[in-house]
Design a protein around this motif. Structure first.
Motif, PDB file in Angstrom:
ATOM      1  N   GLY A  24      46.963  26.686 -39.454  1.00  0.00           N
ATOM      2  CA  GLY A  24      46.946  25.757 -38.135  1.00  0.00           C
ATOM      3  C   GLY A  24      46.068  24.524 -38.749  1.00  0.00           C
ATOM      4  O   GLY A  24      46.087  24.280 -39.351  1.00  0.00           O
ATOM      5  N   THR A  25      47.001  23.460 -37.410  1.00  0.00           N
ATOM      6  CA  THR A  25      46.721  22.708 -37.077  1.00  0.00           C
ATOM      7  C   THR A  25      46.288  21.544 -36.170  1.00  0.00           C
ATOM      8  O   THR A  25      46.287  20.630 -36.458  1.00  0.00           O
ATOM      9  N   GLY A  26      45.722  22.417 -35.489  1.00  0.00           N
ATOM     10  CA  GLY A  26      45.428  21.938 -34.072  1.00  0.00           C
ATOM     11  C   GLY A  26      46.498  22.003 -33.288  1.00  0.00           C
ATOM     12  O   GLY A  26      47.442  21.965 -33.477  1.00  0.00           O
ATOM     13  N   THR A  27      45.303  21.427 -31.595  1.00  0.00           N
ATOM     14  CA  THR A  27      46.770  21.459 -31.055  1.00  0.00           C
ATOM     15  C   THR A  27      46.502  19.978 -30.292  1.00  0.00           C
ATOM     16  O   THR A  27      45.450  19.222 -31.019  1.00  0.00           O
ATOM     17  N   ALA A  60      46.134  31.958 -32.986  1.00  0.00           N
ATOM     18  CA  ALA A  60      47.113  31.832 -32.109  1.00  0.00           C
ATOM     19  C   ALA A  60      47.920  30.689 -31.330  1.00  0.00           C
ATOM     20  O   ALA A  60      49.038  30.499 -32.146  1.00  0.00           O
ATOM     21  N   ALA A  61      47.012  30.066 -30.845  1.00  0.00           N
ATOM     22  CA  ALA A  61      47.239  28.478 -30.529  1.00  0.00           C
ATOM     23  C   ALA A  61      47.700  27.537 -31.620  1.00  0.00           C
ATOM     24  O   ALA A  61      48.986  27.291 -31.536  1.00  0.00           O
ATOM     25  N   GLU A  62      47.336  27.936 -32.917  1.00  0.00           N
ATOM     26  CA  GLU A  62      47.680  26.864 -34.291  1.00  0.00           C
ATOM     27  C   GLU A  62      48.575  27.345 -34.861  1.00  0.00           C
ATOM     28  O   GLU A  62      49.300  26.443 -35.224  1.00  0.00           O
ATOM     29  N   ASP A  63      49.003  28.462 -34.658  1.00  0.00           N
ATOM     30  CA  ASP A  63      50.050  29.216 -35.661  1.00  0.00           C
ATOM     31  C   ASP A  63      51.581  29.012 -34.256  1.00  0.00           C
ATOM     32  O   ASP A  63      52.593  28.330 -35.059  1.00  0.00           O
ATOM     33  N   VAL A  64      51.418  28.974 -32.747  1.00  0.00           N
ATOM     34  CA  VAL A  64      51.703  28.584 -31.917  1.00  0.00           C
ATOM     35  C   VAL A  64      52.453  26.653 -32.159  1.00  0.00           C
ATOM     36  O   VAL A  64      53.749  26.396 -32.218  1.00  0.00           O
ATOM     37  N   GLN A  76      54.129  22.660 -27.484  1.00  0.00           N
ATOM     38  CA  GLN A  76      52.845  22.139 -27.863  1.00  0.00           C
ATOM     39  C   GLN A  76      51.943  23.749 -26.388  1.00  0.00           C
ATOM     40  O   GLN A  76      52.321  22.947 -25.899  1.00  0.00           O
ATOM     41  N   VAL A  77      50.669  24.116 -27.449  1.00  0.00           N
ATOM     42  CA  VAL A  77      50.313  25.076 -26.042  1.00  0.00           C
ATOM     43  C   VAL A  77      48.147  24.356 -26.705  1.00  0.00           C
ATOM     44  O   VAL A  77      48.468  23.911 -27.602  1.00  0.00           O
ATOM     45  N   ARG A  78      47.863  24.235 -25.146  1.00  0.00           N
ATOM     46  CA  ARG A  78      46.575  23.957 -25.156  1.00  0.00           C
ATOM     47  C   ARG A  78      45.517  24.818 -24.367  1.00  0.00           C
ATOM     48  O   ARG A  78      45.832  25.497 -23.393  1.00  0.00           O
ATOM     49  N   LEU A  79      44.610  25.096 -25.150  1.00  0.00           N
ATOM     50  CA  LEU A  79      43.801  26.394 -24.144  1.00  0.00           C
ATOM     51  C   LEU A  79      42.570  26.129 -23.588  1.00  0.00           C
ATOM     52  O   LEU A  79      41.744  25.455 -24.291  1.00  0.00           O
ATOM     53  N   VAL A  80      42.853  26.065 -22.448  1.00  0.00           N
ATOM     54  CA  VAL A  80      41.260  26.253 -21.806  1.00  0.00           C
ATOM     55  C   VAL A  80      40.608  27.565 -21.289  1.00  0.00           C
ATOM     56  O   VAL A  80      40.770  28.312 -21.038  1.00  0.00           O
ATOM     57  N   ALA A 330      49.647  38.188 -27.131  1.00  0.00           N
ATOM     58  CA  ALA A 330      49.293  37.421 -25.733  1.00  0.00           C
ATOM     59  C   ALA A 330      49.615  35.770 -25.447  1.00  0.00           C
ATOM     60  O   ALA A 330      50.524  35.332 -24.668  1.00  0.00           O
ATOM     61  N   VAL A 331      49.449  34.884 -26.517  1.00  0.00           N
ATOM     62  CA  VAL A 331      49.337  33.983 -26.671  1.00  0.00           C
ATOM     63  C   VAL A 331      50.661  33.563 -26.633  1.00  0.00           C
ATOM     64  O   VAL A 331      51.653  32.704 -26.373  1.00  0.00           O
TER      65      VAL A 331
END
Length: 417
Positions: A24-27, A60-64, A76-80, A330-331
């Motif tokens: 991952g590289t972060g959102t 998952a968010a990093e992989d997406v 991109q996705v961002r989780l809250v 799910a992500v």
């Protein structure tokens, strides 16, 4: 408008990205940002499982985001992420907070009691819920806004009955959490166990939030003593339907006369707990009583699934449970749903999510086959026992239980058979 052609391309590209094991590289905030709400029990009785799911959704968010960056997309996705404290009232307050931020799809919450508390509000306000930890069958409701990526406990109850029969258990004394999930799983397991000729004692219920388990353990010890008198210690099992309360319960049980003489069994919410392997009275008691129970997931992971599992484990610091892998999926499904439709209408989102889940090849190597209530129509469990090696304690696989398709017969087998 649904972009089926793009979705098909995504299947191929996603398989490539999974196989290469990208990190991952972060959102980042972009014009094509998809904000996903996440409600998790990061404190309270369900903390350890909530933390495991948090690690999984972050991976998952990093992989997406890595995936879309590599194909030249600005999506991109961002989780809250919000903490529900394993409290239904808090879960509802946090859902309302996410709604104020304009979030229409939420992963969570954790317990079935929390989902029960927020389901009607989500229906009334057009919010889509994707649960990866709730398993109470009474929450499988056709037409609502809830999807669940873990199987309902009708499957787990049958799996436990198979396990008890395989181990030669003739009598069960249950101890269970007094909420919608604990009561349903206790009763569901009672049915098939009695149908197979077993004796299911009344057992002992406790209230969520209980701090002193002394009286509970004393009552349980008395009932187990009666069961031993009728069936013999080797044929009696204690069935614990708990969250992390299993640790203080076992600490208290270690000082009783009868409870250490029989086998103990658990469920998907207390098996694989890292806190139960920490050296101490609870770990010694769990190993002495061969504590065994099911966790959601397949026993055999392909290289792609193993790479995902390892990344979550590295983030978490110990073995993740089955909820984590479901949450990882799910992500991805929610993210891919977001690019299949530009609509924010919940009816359109439900159609798009159902379509995405039907073809997305998840962390277990199969798609999530959802039934008419939005629940999985297949089930996979691995039974684990807590063992001891010198001064160290750890989890060991003992059985597998699989239902590969709607209407198919279950396969229950010892590991390695």
């Amino acid at each position: 408008m649904y972009r089926r052609e793009f979705a098909i391309v995504l299947i191929i590209l996603a398989a490539f990205v999974f196989a290469c094991g990208c990190t991952g590289t972060g959102t980042t905030t972009t014009a094509d940002e998809n904000v996903i709400g996440v409600l998790l029990p990061l404190t309270g009785d369900y903390t350890e499982s909530g933390q495991a799911v948090r690690a999984a959704v972050e991976v998952a968010a990093e992989d997406v985001n890595d995936y879309f960056t590599q194909i030249g997309s600005t999506f991109q996705v961002r989780l809250v992420v919000e903490d529900t404290a394993t409290d239904p009232a808090v879960a509802l307050d946090k859902l309302k907070q996410l709604e104020k931020e304009g979030i229409r799809i939420v992963i969570g919450p954790g317990s079935s009691a929390e989902l029960e508390a927020i389901r009607s509000y989500a229906d009334e306000h057009g919010i889509l819920l994707v649960s990866t930890m709730s398993t109470a069958p009474s929450l499988a409701i056709e037409g609502d806004n809830v999807f669940r990526f873990v199987p309902p406990d009708t499957f787990q109850a049958d799996a436990m009955a198979y396990c008890l029969e395989e181990d030669g258990i003739a009598a069960v004394v249950p101890v269970w959490r007094g909420d919608v999930w604990g009561g349903e799983l206790r009763n569901l397991t009672k049915g098939p166990f009695e149908e197979a000729g077993g004796a299911f004692f009344d057992g002992v219920m406790y209230t969520p939030g209980t701090e002193d388990y002394g009286d509970l353990v004393s009552d349980l010890d008395i009932q187990v003593g009666r069961a031993i008198g009728t069936h013999g210690a080797g044929n009696v099992g204690v069935y614990a339907v708990t969250f992390s309360e299993i640790v203080p319960i076992m600490e208290a049980a270690s000082g009783t006369g009868k409870l250490s003489q029989v086998r103990w069994y658990g469920c998907d919410a207390n098996v694989l707990l890292d806190t139960l392997t920490a050296p101490g009275d609870a770990a010694r008691f769990a190993a002495q009583t061969d504590f065994t129970g099911p966790a959601i997931g397949n026993a055999n992971r392909d290289p792609r699934s193993e790479a995902i599992y390892q990344k979550i484990q590295d983030r978490l610091g110990h073995m993740p449970d089955g909820y984590g892998m479901a949450s990882y999926d799910a992500v991805w499904v929610v993210a891919l749903t977001g690019i299949q439709t530009s609509s924010t209408d919940v009816a359109d989102l439900k159609v798009a999510l159902t379509e995405t889940a039907s073809w997305y090849q998840g962390s277990q190597g199969t798609a999530v086959e959802l039934d008419s209530a939005g629940d999985p129509s297949t089930a996979h469990y691995v039974f684990w026992s807590l063992g001891r090696d010198g001064d160290a304690y750890g989890w060991e696989q003992v059985y597998t239980y699989n239902i590969w398709g709607p209407g198919t017969l279950p396969e229950f087998e010892p590991v390695g058979s």
